[in-house]
Design a protein around this motif. Structure first.
Motif, PDB file in Angstrom:
ATOM      1  N   LYS A 198      18.701   1.627  -2.154  1.00  0.00           N
ATOM      2  CA  LYS A 198      20.107   1.683  -2.564  1.00  0.00           C
ATOM      3  C   LYS A 198      20.868   0.444  -2.115  1.00  0.00           C
ATOM      4  CE  LYS A 198      22.363   4.081   1.163  1.00  0.00           C
ATOM      5  NZ  LYS A 198      22.857   5.283   1.759  1.00  0.00           N
ATOM      6  N   GLU A 199      20.347  -0.189  -1.054  1.00  0.00           N
ATOM      7  CA  GLU A 199      21.002  -1.405  -0.577  1.00  0.00           C
ATOM      8  C   GLU A 199      20.902  -2.545  -1.591  1.00  0.00           C
ATOM      9  OE1 GLU A 199      18.798   0.337   1.086  1.00  0.00           O
ATOM     10  OE2 GLU A 199      19.895   1.128   2.807  1.00  0.00           O
ATOM     11  N   TYR A 200      19.905  -2.475  -2.487  1.00  0.00           N
ATOM     12  CA  TYR A 200      19.681  -3.567  -3.432  1.00  0.00           C
ATOM     13  C   TYR A 200      20.394  -3.337  -4.763  1.00  0.00           C
ATOM     14  CZ  TYR A 200      15.888  -5.381  -0.443  1.00  0.00           C
ATOM     15  OH  TYR A 200      15.162  -5.892   0.585  1.00  0.00           O
ATOM     16  N   PHE A 201      20.836  -2.117  -4.970  1.00  0.00           N
ATOM     17  CA  PHE A 201      21.503  -1.819  -6.238  1.00  0.00           C
ATOM     18  C   PHE A 201      22.954  -1.444  -5.984  1.00  0.00           C
ATOM     19  CE2 PHE A 201      17.009  -1.209  -7.094  1.00  0.00           C
ATOM     20  CZ  PHE A 201      16.858  -1.873  -8.293  1.00  0.00           C
TER      21      PHE A 201
ATOM     22  N   GLU B 219      16.168   4.286   1.215  1.00  0.00           N
ATOM     23  CA  GLU B 219      17.026   3.443   2.052  1.00  0.00           C
ATOM     24  C   GLU B 219      16.193   2.431   2.803  1.00  0.00           C
ATOM     25  OE1 GLU B 219      19.659   5.507   4.707  1.00  0.00           O
ATOM     26  OE2 GLU B 219      19.983   7.080   3.208  1.00  0.00           O
ATOM     27  N   LEU B 220      16.690   1.228   2.843  1.00  0.00           N
ATOM     28  CA  LEU B 220      16.126   0.197   3.723  1.00  0.00           C
ATOM     29  C   LEU B 220      17.297  -0.254   4.595  1.00  0.00           C
ATOM     30  CD1 LEU B 220      14.067  -1.903   1.113  1.00  0.00           C
ATOM     31  CD2 LEU B 220      13.161  -0.204   2.703  1.00  0.00           C
ATOM     32  N   PRO B 221      17.662   0.594   5.591  1.00  0.00           N
ATOM     33  CA  PRO B 221      18.935   0.390   6.285  1.00  0.00           C
ATOM     34  C   PRO B 221      19.080  -0.956   6.983  1.00  0.00           C
ATOM     35  CG  PRO B 221      17.636   2.162   7.302  1.00  0.00           C
ATOM     36  CD  PRO B 221      16.947   1.789   6.041  1.00  0.00           C
ATOM     37  N   ASN B 222      17.949  -1.551   7.338  1.00  0.00           N
ATOM     38  CA  ASN B 222      18.057  -2.825   8.065  1.00  0.00           C
ATOM     39  C   ASN B 222      17.915  -4.048   7.174  1.00  0.00           C
ATOM     40  OD1 ASN B 222      18.290  -1.916  10.943  1.00  0.00           O
ATOM     41  ND2 ASN B 222      16.462  -0.794  10.303  1.00  0.00           N
ATOM     42  N   SER B 223      17.956  -3.824   5.860  1.00  0.00           N
ATOM     43  CA  SER B 223      17.685  -4.952   4.961  1.00  0.00           C
ATOM     44  C   SER B 223      18.702  -6.080   5.108  1.00  0.00           C
ATOM     45  CB  SER B 223      17.617  -4.477   3.512  1.00  0.00           C
ATOM     46  OG  SER B 223      18.883  -3.991   3.124  1.00  0.00           O
ATOM     47  N   ALA B 224      19.909  -5.732   5.523  1.00  0.00           N
ATOM     48  CA  ALA B 224      20.932  -6.777   5.672  1.00  0.00           C
ATOM     49  C   ALA B 224      20.558  -7.775   6.769  1.00  0.00           C
ATOM     50  CB  ALA B 224      22.286  -6.149   5.987  1.00  0.00           C
TER      51      ALA B 224
ATOM     52  N   VAL C 298      17.887 -11.786   6.137  1.00  0.00           N
ATOM     53  CA  VAL C 298      18.168 -13.220   6.039  1.00  0.00           C
ATOM     54  C   VAL C 298      18.385 -13.843   7.420  1.00  0.00           C
ATOM     55  CG1 VAL C 298      19.715 -14.985   5.102  1.00  0.00           C
ATOM     56  CG2 VAL C 298      18.898 -13.141   3.629  1.00  0.00           C
ATOM     57  N   PRO C 299      19.280 -13.261   8.251  1.00  0.00           N
ATOM     58  CA  PRO C 299      19.432 -13.855   9.588  1.00  0.00           C
ATOM     59  C   PRO C 299      18.137 -13.843  10.418  1.00  0.00           C
ATOM     60  CG  PRO C 299      20.833 -11.893   9.338  1.00  0.00           C
ATOM     61  CD  PRO C 299      20.294 -12.232   7.993  1.00  0.00           C
ATOM     62  N   VAL C 300      17.369 -12.780  10.346  1.00  0.00           N
ATOM     63  CA  VAL C 300      16.118 -12.723  11.126  1.00  0.00           C
ATOM     64  C   VAL C 300      15.169 -13.814  10.631  1.00  0.00           C
ATOM     65  CG1 VAL C 300      14.016 -11.372  11.508  1.00  0.00           C
ATOM     66  CG2 VAL C 300      16.258 -10.305  11.811  1.00  0.00           C
ATOM     67  N   TYR C 301      15.070 -13.899   9.314  1.00  0.00           N
ATOM     68  CA  TYR C 301      14.181 -14.895   8.722  1.00  0.00           C
ATOM     69  C   TYR C 301      14.579 -16.301   9.142  1.00  0.00           C
ATOM     70  CZ  TYR C 301      11.859 -17.735   5.163  1.00  0.00           C
ATOM     71  OH  TYR C 301      11.101 -18.681   4.524  1.00  0.00           O
ATOM     72  N   TYR C 302      15.893 -16.567   9.144  1.00  0.00           N
ATOM     73  CA  TYR C 302      16.325 -17.927   9.475  1.00  0.00           C
ATOM     74  C   TYR C 302      16.356 -18.215  10.971  1.00  0.00           C
ATOM     75  CZ  TYR C 302      16.531 -19.439   4.766  1.00  0.00           C
ATOM     76  OH  TYR C 302      16.140 -19.811   3.510  1.00  0.00           O
ATOM     77  N   VAL C 303      15.817 -17.301  11.761  1.00  0.00           N
ATOM     78  CA  VAL C 303      15.464 -17.615  13.142  1.00  0.00           C
ATOM     79  C   VAL C 303      13.944 -17.785  13.242  1.00  0.00           C
ATOM     80  CG1 VAL C 303      15.363 -16.764  15.510  1.00  0.00           C
ATOM     81  CG2 VAL C 303      17.469 -16.495  14.173  1.00  0.00           C
ATOM     82  N   VAL C 304      13.214 -16.797  12.731  1.00  0.00           N
ATOM     83  CA  VAL C 304      11.750 -16.808  12.875  1.00  0.00           C
ATOM     84  C   VAL C 304      11.123 -18.010  12.153  1.00  0.00           C
ATOM     85  CG1 VAL C 304       9.605 -15.574  12.319  1.00  0.00           C
ATOM     86  CG2 VAL C 304      11.597 -14.307  13.170  1.00  0.00           C
TER      87      VAL C 304
ATOM     88  N   ILE D  66      17.543 -13.324  -0.810  1.00  0.00           N
ATOM     89  CA  ILE D  66      17.916 -12.102  -0.084  1.00  0.00           C
ATOM     90  C   ILE D  66      17.012 -10.908  -0.388  1.00  0.00           C
ATOM     91  CG2 ILE D  66      19.683 -11.445  -1.797  1.00  0.00           C
ATOM     92  CD1 ILE D  66      21.363 -10.603   0.771  1.00  0.00           C
ATOM     93  N   TYR D  67      16.476 -10.831  -1.617  1.00  0.00           N
ATOM     94  CA  TYR D  67      15.643  -9.668  -1.967  1.00  0.00           C
ATOM     95  C   TYR D  67      14.165  -9.877  -1.677  1.00  0.00           C
ATOM     96  CZ  TYR D  67      19.906  -8.480  -4.495  1.00  0.00           C
ATOM     97  OH  TYR D  67      21.206  -8.207  -4.810  1.00  0.00           O
ATOM     98  N   THR D  68      13.798 -11.085  -1.365  1.00  0.00           N
ATOM     99  CA  THR D  68      12.365 -11.354  -1.188  1.00  0.00           C
ATOM    100  C   THR D  68      11.939 -11.460   0.273  1.00  0.00           C
ATOM    101  OG1 THR D  68      12.919 -13.693  -1.522  1.00  0.00           O
ATOM    102  CG2 THR D  68      11.990 -12.514  -3.404  1.00  0.00           C
ATOM    103  N   ILE D  69      12.873 -11.846   1.125  1.00  0.00           N
ATOM    104  CA  ILE D  69      12.553 -12.201   2.506  1.00  0.00           C
ATOM    105  C   ILE D  69      12.010 -11.030   3.342  1.00  0.00           C
ATOM    106  CG2 ILE D  69      13.838 -12.593   4.645  1.00  0.00           C
ATOM    107  CD1 ILE D  69      15.143 -14.965   3.306  1.00  0.00           C
ATOM    108  N   ALA D  70      12.580  -9.844   3.147  1.00  0.00           N
ATOM    109  CA  ALA D  70      12.182  -8.694   3.974  1.00  0.00           C
ATOM    110  C   ALA D  70      10.687  -8.424   3.849  1.00  0.00           C
ATOM    111  CB  ALA D  70      12.981  -7.468   3.567  1.00  0.00           C
TER     112      ALA D  70
END
Lengths: 488, 485
Positions: free
Chosen positions: A263-266, A299-304, A307-313, A427-431
């Motif tokens: 639901k976070e993506y739609f 639900e993917l509650p932590n999907s937001a 991006v920030p996690v990715y741009y640290v790791v 944003i939709y691919t990184i997770a």
């Protein structure tokens, strides 16, 4: 003509002796020669080697028992080391680098019989979402030469979309196969982390990087993945698990397939999904419903956090992965270094592009003493949460479907001065990369003449299922066989 | 600096911790298949992994893990169920990846202990904080290329076990004793060849001083890359002297890395704490954690050979050696193997031990060489001792024979033959010498008979002199006593 044929078809023609590999290879080399000026999708074209390989393939075909892909020409992303051939990673740093060895992916595909047409353009060191960071210049989208092809595997995506190559390899660290596949209207799959060997693939972010095929269709990707995948003792993170025949279950019916829709993506989509893109995706979902699938909101509650996690790791890992490019043993070295420090700073400063330098700096900062816990360690913890979201979801559904990108391909130059908005295009691919699971992008329509891609995301090692789900759709639709006007 | 440790530095107490780097004796490197053999032409023992080409990945050498576990077992340390490789990031031309793969937070070997013998004869337990696996860097060659530096990456990726001690040592001598103990141990368990000239075994010493009685440690300096026992002792002592002088002159010790210059016998600053690198350690995403099962631990424990202390005990109990002899012999694997051969060939462990800890060790010490470089091998040495046992020569003559052998003049038998040193055991011949000596010294003989026992030595000595040392001393004694009756 041959360029309208899928790998599956070309392979059958080669096996039946209806065309020779030399003929086919020459055909695609000519296509590259005639059309790539418009696209800039290749960094290196290996005419001589390709024809020599093709000749060998023809002999193997004549002798019988040649593997399925024997004689099929493909292109490799210039991130894969290729013995005796320039391997630049689209960087000035490696402009003079001829690899003395083959990446395992290259070896595997060679063993499966493919002919290497050349090396495709990409974002420098795979860092970018538009293919604009390449030292060799931007790649253009075959559907609109003013638009980007996506990145980082933009050259591979453009080459396949324009049918300059029947198929290509790509790599995906945060969406680098799926996003350009979506922008260019082709099919691409990022396998489970560890499914395809990373040996010989120039590292960007080691814990996220994964190679996969980019092709015209799911069935072509299945054939290519059969050749690419497998345990490699040279890669400690590759997984010792038997590789199924990805072509075997392509036709399995989808009755009862449970499709999860995050639901976070739609609806109130994060990243602001374009309304028309959303409508096109909904149409595709309806088609799945018609094929017997069930749509389930999840639900993917932590999907937001992705991006920030990715741009640290990713920057953290890249900052040390790229330390080896120091001007000492190979690659670019500045003129007349005054001393060691000058050698390092000028060689790296002159040869790395802006985006690469930005990420090295961000990553160096994130790993620094006093910041490590707050950034890198924290990001790793959040990564676990993101991973757990998917784990929970797969208790309820078989696959997850989502947009591949919030919008269709943007124009060259449109986001190049705004790194943040560029980062958000993934944003939709990184997770998926953070969770290490497989996902693909398939074309599901056009918005203003530009392709729209939909993502199908699976649980660990569910590549066969993804390919099956994609293939069933492609049997009913012709988005994937539609060619851009200029390259018909 | 030869005074007893306790009073060595007056009111100051010295605190020393060592980081020993033992090169593991694997055939190939820790993360690649390239050979680890020493002394090859520069850059001929380097794979694509060692030179860090783009795209290469490390693969852990299982034998290196095996050896690290063996060490853990030998010092009765905790061997971690799960240990992790980290990247230690810094730029240097002989560090091809721009980072060293090492272990930071989770080392493979946890706390253990080593007992050392102090000069007083007491035993002291030194804590081993941890031991971890890491790769060595290459070498920078500054001399051979004017204005440039040559890089030899043959050594890059050689497996090292870094053994870190607690700051438990209180003198340079203790530090040396500890280092020697580890040196012996790693050779006994076959994980390191111990060759210090080739850098297979070297150490960094953390040295600080504090007023006696003070709880907290003083600021330490780290002395880098010391590759001989002698240098360790000298480097520590010179550094202690520097620190004490500095403090007593009102200065302060700063935390820094220092280099010991053995030619000038001084330490000098390499870099201070402020200049120190931020290594940005983080887990290497290219390598999986090392998982050690209890079963594997048991298996490695069962493989352990006899350790020095066990061997010393056995030599005392089974062979009747003194604690000292057994200690000296077992303190070096090479020496104890030498002893094993000699004792077996002569069938006389005590005689072998006496000669090895006495005459042989004296010659080695005099020439400052290792047993491996001894001019007389164990077989030849055993033959010499056999000639004492079968009365061909006396012990005294045997020393001369050993000298000749040491100079390369041949085997014991050849030397005895060519120099005519064969012992005289013919009673008639000896009696003739005895009679002559008595005839020449009548008054002294009366004194002897009168009970002046000291005179016995005089007479034996005269007979030995007359026989050029070849008369059998026991027979000479016996004959003189007969004449006294």
């Amino acid at each position: 003509m041959y360029h309208t044929k899928s790998v599956t078809e070309l392979s059958a023609m080669l096996q039946a002796g209806e065309v020779s590999s030399v003929e086919l290879t020459r055909y695609f080399l000519d296509r590259i020669k005639n059309s790539d000026e418009k696209l800039n999708s290749f960094i290196t074209v290996c005419e001589e080697q390709a024809l020599a390989q093709a000749k060998e393939c023809d002999e193997r075909l004549k002798a019988g028992n040649a593997p399925a892909l024997t004689g099929v020409p493909v292109a490799h992303k210039d991130i894969f080391c290729t013995d005796g051939v320039k391997t630049s990673c689209a960087s000035k740093m490696l402009d003079n680098f001829i690899s003395p060895y083959d990446a395992t992916v290259v070896t595997n595909m060679r063993a499966a019989g493919v002919v290497m047409l050349g090396k495709t353009n990409m974002d420098e060191f795979a860092m970018g979402s538009s293919n604009e960071t390449s030292y060799y210049g931007a790649v253009k989208n075959p559907w609109n030469l003013k638009a980007v092809p996506g990145g980082s595997s933009g050259g591979s995506a453009a080459a396949v979309a324009a049918r300059l190559a029947p198929a290509a390899t790509g790599t995906d660290t945060g969406g680098s196969i799926r996003q350009p596949a979506a922008f260019c209207g082709i099919t691409g799959i990022k396998p489970t982390y560890g499914r395809v060997s990373r040996f010989g693939m120039i590292a960007f972010a080691s814990s996220l990087d994964q190679a996969g095929p980019m092709g015209q269709s799911a069935s072509d990707c299945a054939l290519l993945l059969n050749a690419m995948a497998g345990f490699d003792e040279k890669d400690s993170t590759s997984i010792e698990k038997a590789v199924p025949d990805y072509s075997a279950d392509l036709d399995k019916p989808l009755d009862g397939l449970r499709i999860g829709l995050p639901k976070e993506y739609f609806a109130h989509a994060e990243g602001g999904m374009n309304a028309e893109v959303e409508a096109i995706i909904k149409t595709a979902l309806d088609q799945y419903k018609a094929m017997g699938a069930e749509l389930v909101e999840i639900e993917l509650p932590n999907s937001a956090l992705s991006v920030p996690v990715y741009y640290v790791v990713a920057p953290a890992e890249c900052s040390t992965n790229l330390s080896r490019f120091d001007g000492v043993r190979y690659g670019y070295r500045c003129e007349d270094p005054k001393d060691l420090n000058d050698l390092y700073t000028r060689s790296r400063g002159e040869a790395f592009g802006e985006e690469v330098q930005r990420r090295i700096m961000v990553g160096t900062y994130a790993l620094s003493s006093g910041y490590y816990d707050a950034y890198y360690l924290k990001a790793q913890q959040l990564r676990q949460l993101i991973s757990d979201d998917f784990k929970n979801a797969y208790e309820k559904v078989d696959v997850i479907m989502a947009p591949a990108t919030p919008e269709t391909a943007f124009n060259i130059g449109e986001k190049s001065d705004d790194p943040i908005s560029m980062y958000l295009s993934d944003i939709y691919t990184i997770a998926v990369n953070l969770a290490g699971i497989p996902a693909m992008s398939i074309p599901v329509g056009f918005s203003d003449g530009m392709p729209v891609g939909m993502q199908i995301i699976g649980n660990h090692f569910e590549e066969a299922r993804l390919l099956n789900v994609a293939h069933k759709y492609q049997q009913q639709t012709d988005w994937h066989t539609t060619l851009p006007e200029e390259f018909k | 600096m030869s005074s007893a440790a306790s009073n060595e530095w007056g009111q100051w107490e010295v605190v020393i911790g060592l980081e020993i780097h033992a090169q593991l004796a694997t055939r190939s490197k820790i993360f690649s298949g390239a050979s680890t053999a020493y002394g090859a032409e520069p850059n001929t023992q380097t794979s694509v992994v060692d030179i860090a080409l783009p795209g290469v990945l490390p693969v852990l050498n299982k034998e290196a893990v095996h050896m690290a576990v063996k060490f853990g077992m030998a010092i009765k340390a905790e061997v971690a169920d799960r240990s992790v490789f980290d990247r230690k990031n810094y730029f240097y031309p002989d560090l091809p990846k721009g980072y060293q793969i090492s272990q930071f937070d989770l080392p493979i070997v946890g706390p253990g202990t080593i007992d050392i013998e102090l000069e007083s004869g007491e035993t002291k337990t030194i804590g081993v904080t941890r031991a971890h696996l890491e790769e060595d860097a290459g070498k920078s060659l500054h001399e051979d290329y004017a204005g440039m530096t040559g890089i030899d990456l043959n050594r890059a990726g050689t497996p090292l076990l870094e053994i870190v001690s607690e700051p438990d040592m209180r003198s340079a001598k203790e530090a040396v004793a500890y280092m020697k103990k580890i040196h012996t141990l790693v050779q006994y368990i076959g994980i390191c060849d111990g060759n210090m000239q080739e850098g297979s075994f070297r150490c960094d010493a953390n040295v600080s001083v504090r007023p006696k009685g003070q709880e907290e440690y003083g600021t330490r300096a780290e002395l880098k890359n010391i590759n001989s026992f002698r240098f360790v002792e000298r480097a520590i002592n010179i550094e202690v002297e520097r620190q004490i002088d500095l403090i007593e002159d009102g200065g302060e010790v700063v935390q820094e890395t220092r280099l010991y210059d053995s030619v000038k016998n001084e330490t000098r600053s390499m870099r201070s704490k402020e200049e120190a690198n931020d290594y940005r350690y983080f887990p290497d995403p290219d390598l999986l954690p090392v998982v050690i099962t209890e079963e594997y631990r048991q298996q490695v424990r069962a493989e352990l050979p006899e350790l020095p202390e066990q061997k010393q005990k056995r030599f005392m109990e089974e062979l009747g050696l003194s604690a000292y002899d057994a200690g000296v012999i077992t303190a070096s694997l090479a020496l104890s193997s030498y002893f094993d051969t000699v004792a077996e060939k002569t069938g006389d462990a005590k005689l072998s031990a006496n000669w090895i800890t006495g005459e042989l060790s004296a010659r080695l010490n005099r020439e400052e060489i290792d047993i491996a470089d001894a001019a007389v091998d164990a077989g030849a040495f055993a033959l010499l001792l056999s000639r004492i046992k079968d009365n061909t020569i006396s012990g005294k003559i045997a020393k001369d024979v050993l000298d000749a052998m040491w100079k390369g003049e041949g085997s014991a038998d050849e030397v005895i033959e060519s120099k005519g040193l064969k012992q005289i055991t013919d009673t008639g011949a000896i009696e003739a010498f005895v009679d002559e000596v008595i005839a020449n010294n009548p008054s002294q003989f009366e004194e002897l008979k009168g009970g002046k026992d000291k005179m016995m030595g005089f007479f034996v000595g005269q007979v030995m002199k007359m026989s050029k040392g070849k008369a059998n001393p026991a027979q000479v004694n016996e004959l003189i006593r007969q004449k006294m009756k």
